[in-house]
Scaffold this active site. Structure first.
Site, PDB file in Angstrom:
ATOM      1  N   PRO A 246       0.841  -1.203   0.000  1.00 58.94           N
ATOM      2  CA  PRO A 246       0.000   0.000   0.000  1.00 58.94           C
ATOM      3  C   PRO A 246       0.875   1.252   0.000  1.00 58.94           C
ATOM      4  CG  PRO A 246      -0.572  -1.515   1.800  1.00 58.94           C
ATOM      5  CD  PRO A 246       0.738  -1.965   1.251  1.00 58.94           C
ATOM      6  N   CYS A 247       0.324   2.361  -0.463  1.00 62.43           N
ATOM      7  CA  CYS A 247       1.078   3.624  -0.400  1.00 62.43           C
ATOM      8  C   CYS A 247       0.165   4.743   0.062  1.00 62.43           C
ATOM      9  CB  CYS A 247       1.724   3.964  -1.735  1.00 62.43           C
ATOM     10  SG  CYS A 247       0.568   4.023  -3.132  1.00 62.43           S
TER      11      CYS A 247
END
Length: 427
Positions: A158-159
């Site tokens: 995830p970012c």
């Protein structure tokens, strides 16, 4: 290039760019990772689990991070089976039954030895569908002290930590999960890695985020190619754009074998009638994918529709591909049956007729190209509502990489491994 945030009015941050050499980037990266490792306490229970690993010498052993329900992992396994048996035979097995799949899956060149994810219900799903995986962790990756050796690492990190004002990267004091993906790579040093992410990664910080991530992976010893692809171009009945970062180890693979990853050509097209000349198939339609489920769809999310949901069209026709499947039952697309929706104002649509419902769990699983034998767990928690339990499944399916898209992205790597690396090991 490293991006640093510079304070400006109203608490906003403006990215300030610094041009650094590759060696300076590597120095910053290794320092950051060293700091992170010092903050991770040694966990005896974790080390005890790692002692149960069962890597195989004649396979490419897989470590899967942010594994979820296992869409990327299943696609990897399918690609490895296709390499050995041929695509037609592998797909026949994949589409038959779980019993037949389990009987033949060991022929794949890939063998998963370790997974990690914090989504409880997804881990339950993974365990049921990948029974041979030896070590399954449910731990914040930032608190994992030791990652096992492997030959290929996969996962979609995830970012969420990148702001709209600009990226916050390796010399920022805040931690980001992709740094820990790189930490795992530095420990395990696999020949390849595959990371999937959302299309927006390409434009975050005006493209500087992606540049920085690629330079960080390069500093860890990998040549990285970013590939923006649409799932429908590879036989998935869904318009879904995603970025795949394909990493090839510079010393172990690129320098030794001269291998460079090349994105496979799309196998499907919308140009009806031209597919014969283009050596491609027409896009898979919703009718082909889920038409047989119309009278027996299985459970689906029920309930009111928000103004956000009704702000745009949510219903495709039978001869089209689905909207992107999201990780939410409430936001699931409408089933294509019945009358189309109509626009009645700015950001306002309405249903017509009586045949209107969200797609079911089984339907969206098909659209994500999971086989019918793949079973999803709702956690069996009777303390939450039926809709709540169903939503746990929608979330798993929507978060997953479409299996056939994963297979397509991995297939060139799988074929190369079988012809070159495993052949060399065998001799």
């Amino acid at each position: 290039m490293v991006v640093v945030e510079k304070k400006r009015a109203r608490g906003k941050f403006k990215p300030e760019l610094r041009n650094l050499t590759a060696s300076e980037v590597k120095e910053i990266l290794l320092k950051k990772i060293s700091e992170e490792e010092l903050a991770v306490p040694e966990d005896m229970e974790e080390l005890k689990k790692l002692s149960k690993l069962n890597p195989l010498k004649d396979k490419f052993n897989v470590v899967s991070l942010f594994s979820g329900a296992g869409g990327l992992d299943l696609g990897l396994e399918l690609a490895g089976l296709s390499t050995v048996l041929g695509d037609s035979a592998a797909m026949d097995i994949f589409n038959s039954s779980k019993k037949n799949w389990d009987k033949n899956r060991s022929k794949s060149i890939f063998h998963t030895i370790y997974t990690n994810d914090m989504f409880k219900e997804a881990n339950m799903t993974y365990k049921e569908n990948f029974p041979s995986t030896v070590v399954q962790m449910a731990k914040d990756i930032r608190k994992v002290s030791k990652f096992p050796d492997c030959q290929i690492m996969v996962g979609g990190f995830p970012c969420p930590g990148f702001s709209e004002a600009g990226p916050r990267l390796v010399d920022d004091p805040r931690n980001f999960l992709y740094i820990h993906f790189i930490r795992a790579l530095l420990q395990a040093q696999p020949e390849f890695f595959i990371a999937e992410n959302v299309k927006g990664m390409m434009t975050l910080g005006h493209g500087e985020v992606l540049k920085q991530i690629i330079s960080d992976f390069a500093a860890a010893g990998y040549t990285v190619t970013p590939n923006l692809v649409n799932a429908r171009d590879y036989g998935v009945p869904q318009s879904r754009e995603r970025v795949f970062l394909i990493g090839v180890h510079k010393e172990k693979v690129e320098k030794k074998y001269g291998y460079k990853y090349k994105l496979p050509s799309p196998t499907h097209t919308e140009n009806e009638g031209l597919d014969i000349f283009l050596d491609k198939k027409p896009f898979v339609t919703l009718k082909e994918a889920i038409g047989d489920l119309e009278d027996a769809p299985g459970p689906y999310y029920e309930g009111a529709y928000s103004t956000i949901y009704m702000s745009r069209n949510r219903k495709k026709s039978w001869n089209e591909q689905s909207f992107t499947i999201q990780a939410s039952g409430r936001q699931a697309p409408q089933h294509p049956g019945g009358d189309p929706m109509t626009k009645i104002g700015k950001n306002k649509w309405q249903f017509n007729g009586d045949n209107n419902r969200r797609m079911s769990i089984k339907e969206i699983a098909r659209i994500q190209t999971f086989p019918d034998w793949f079973k999803f767990s709702d956690g069996e928690n009777l303390n939450i509502s039926k809709n709540g339990r169903i939503d746990k499944v929608y979330k798993q399916i929507g978060n997953a990489v479409p299996v056939l898209l994963a297979k397509a992205m991995v297939q060139p790597i799988s074929d190369f491994i079988y012809k070159e690396i495993l052949k060399e090991h065998a001799s």
